[in-house]
Write a protein that holds these residues in place. Structure first.
Motif, PDB file in Angstrom:
ATOM      1  N   TYR A 164      11.710   4.445  -2.453  1.00 52.39           N
ATOM      2  CA  TYR A 164      10.552   3.953  -1.728  1.00 52.39           C
ATOM      3  C   TYR A 164      10.165   4.960  -0.648  1.00 52.39           C
ATOM      4  CZ  TYR A 164      14.368   2.125   1.217  1.00 52.39           C
ATOM      5  OH  TYR A 164      15.510   1.988   1.961  1.00 52.39           O
ATOM      6  N   TRP A 165       8.923   4.881  -0.200  1.00 47.90           N
ATOM      7  CA  TRP A 165       8.414   5.836   0.767  1.00 47.90           C
ATOM      8  C   TRP A 165       9.058   5.621   2.130  1.00 47.90           C
ATOM      9  CZ3 TRP A 165       2.368   5.797  -0.059  1.00 47.90           C
ATOM     10  CH2 TRP A 165       2.098   6.051  -1.413  1.00 47.90           C
ATOM     11  N   THR A 169      10.664   3.944  -9.514  1.00 43.66           N
ATOM     12  CA  THR A 169      10.144   3.782  -8.159  1.00 43.66           C
ATOM     13  C   THR A 169      10.764   2.537  -7.535  1.00 43.66           C
ATOM     14  OG1 THR A 169       8.253   2.549  -9.038  1.00 43.66           O
ATOM     15  CG2 THR A 169       7.941   4.909  -8.628  1.00 43.66           C
ATOM     16  N   GLU A 195      10.634  -0.370  -3.831  1.00 44.58           N
ATOM     17  CA  GLU A 195       9.879  -0.899  -2.703  1.00 44.58           C
ATOM     18  C   GLU A 195      10.841  -1.557  -1.720  1.00 44.58           C
ATOM     19  OE1 GLU A 195       7.112  -3.490  -4.637  1.00 44.58           O
ATOM     20  OE2 GLU A 195       8.504  -5.171  -4.756  1.00 44.58           O
ATOM     21  N   SER A 213       5.743   0.807   1.127  1.00 42.60           N
ATOM     22  CA  SER A 213       5.092   1.098  -0.151  1.00 42.60           C
ATOM     23  C   SER A 213       5.579   0.109  -1.204  1.00 42.60           C
ATOM     24  CB  SER A 213       5.421   2.525  -0.584  1.00 42.60           C
ATOM     25  OG  SER A 213       6.823   2.679  -0.783  1.00 42.60           O
ATOM     26  N   ASP A 214       4.719  -0.163  -2.190  1.00 46.45           N
ATOM     27  CA  ASP A 214       5.151  -1.024  -3.287  1.00 46.45           C
ATOM     28  C   ASP A 214       5.643  -0.169  -4.447  1.00 46.45           C
ATOM     29  OD1 ASP A 214       2.903  -1.459  -5.776  1.00 46.45           O
ATOM     30  OD2 ASP A 214       2.222  -0.390  -3.988  1.00 46.45           O
ATOM     31  N   ALA A 215       6.285  -0.780  -5.426  1.00 46.45           N
ATOM     32  CA  ALA A 215       6.869  -0.035  -6.537  1.00 46.45           C
ATOM     33  C   ALA A 215       5.890   0.209  -7.674  1.00 46.45           C
ATOM     34  CB  ALA A 215       8.095  -0.788  -7.079  1.00 46.45           C
ATOM     35  N   THR A 273      10.835   0.253 -12.569  1.00 49.69           N
ATOM     36  CA  THR A 273      10.862  -0.153 -11.168  1.00 49.69           C
ATOM     37  C   THR A 273      12.303  -0.456 -10.774  1.00 49.69           C
ATOM     38  OG1 THR A 273      10.415  -2.465 -11.802  1.00 49.69           O
ATOM     39  CG2 THR A 273       8.537  -1.092 -11.198  1.00 49.69           C
TER      40      THR A 273
END
Length: 341
Positions: A9-10, A35, A37, A41-43, A61
């Motif tokens: 996640y960011w 990715t 979250e 940020s979302d995934a 995800t």
């Protein structure tokens, strides 16, 4: 053992060079890209945005937090991304912890196992599109009890590309790991160690043995996030990982409920985990990182010179893990891939 790339996640903003790293992973023959979250940020959006530039790797995800969306909403996203990716989507789900679930999403946390079971069942019904989706509850009743009384069972207007989309479950405790083996297609461990293989193998076997289990050990995926740092000096390599471990062991969750802390306690680092948590929660983050011994890092990561990493990789190849999920930029992936191949 397959390799995957975990973007995570960011932090304060989009990670620099993310697309370059994803394309490098595909060029290097990685099996998957993932990715995540947290509460920023979302995934799903980054996976769709950057995944559109790929053509072969699976797009997963790791994880979508279940409290962030209703199960039907996640089913819609799964249907959509599976079509857009040409059948490459993998849905990784997780309950997160009570701080995020109740503090960020405003949803109740209790009974996460039962909640997960019903959630996954509804997602599968949405994707299969065999009949209008209903659920007796108690967590996600469909149609809703009460309200206007006008709700009715519906099924997706979109026909699935695949009537079954792989669902992996993030889990750290033995009961949740057993549930992953029973109702899902894979497990996403965050802090796995070859030393804990027997413990988790037993939890998985318990799930596989339950009536109606979807998979067996032979066709079940275990995609473990494993930090890999190639460096001639082991201590220097460990120093890159210790701050992140301090965050998870010490500050990612409440003092009373921190599943990451519990993982390292089970590995025999209970006193260390307690000390790291105490230091981190008191604001002494650098001291918390310094309190982590390099041996703890080595138990759940691959660090040091290439020869050392290759030798230690053999321990991982004998475990339940089927995919190593790596992190870093494009240069890191290009450096690490030959060592692990």
């Amino acid at each position: 053992m397959k390799l995957g790339y975990h973007l995570g996640y960011w932090q304060s903003g989009p990670p620099e060079g993310a697309l370059e790293a994803i394309l490098a992973a595909e060029d290097l023959g990685f099996d998957s890209v993932w990715t995540a979250e947290g509460y920023g940020s979302d995934a799903l959006t980054p996976l769709a945005w950057w995944g559109a530039s790929t053509s072969r790797v699976k797009l997963g995800t790791n994880i979508v937090q279940m409290s962030a969306r209703t199960p039907t909403a996640v089913g819609m996203s799964a249907l959509t991304l599976d079509h857009l990716s040409g059948g490459r989507f993998v849905l990784g789900l997780g309950v997160s912890g009570p701080q995020v679930v109740e503090g960020w999403y405003g949803q109740p946390y209790p009974k996460p196992l039962a909640r997960t079971r019903q959630y996954v069942d509804i997602v599968r019904k949405v994707v299969a599109r065999s009949e209008p989706v209903t659920s007796d509850g108690p967590f996600y009743p469909l149609p809703l009890d009460g309200g206007t009384g006008l709700g009715k069972p519906l099924k997706s207007t979109v026909h699935p590309l695949r009537e079954e989309i792989p669902i992996y479950l993030a889990a750290e405790g033995p009961k949740n790991v057993s549930l992953a083996a029973e109702i899902c297609d894979g497990w996403l461990p965050l802090f796995f160690s070859p030393k804990s293989d027997a413990f988790y193998r037993a939890a998985l076997e318990e799930g596989f043995a339950r009536a109606g289990a979807r998979r067996t050990a032979e066709d079940f995926e275990v995609a473990a996030s494993v930090p890999v740092i190639v460096h001639e000096d082991v201590e220097t390599a460990a120093s890159f990982i210790k701050p992140s471990l301090a965050l998870y062991i010490g500050g990612m969750g409440a003092k009373e409920v921190n599943f990451h802390h519990d993982v390292y306690a089970r590995l025999g680092y209970g006193d260390v985990a307690d000390k790291v948590q105490e230091l981190y929660l008191s604001g002494r983050k650098q001291e918390a990182a310094a309190a982590i011994p390099t041996s703890l890092v080595e138990d759940t990561a691959l660090i040091g010179p290439p020869g050392k990493i290759r030798d230690e990789l053999a321990r991982w190849e004998g475990t339940v893990v089927t995919t190593l999920l790596l992190r870093g930029n494009a240069d890191t992936l290009r450096q690490v891939a030959p060592v692990l191949s």
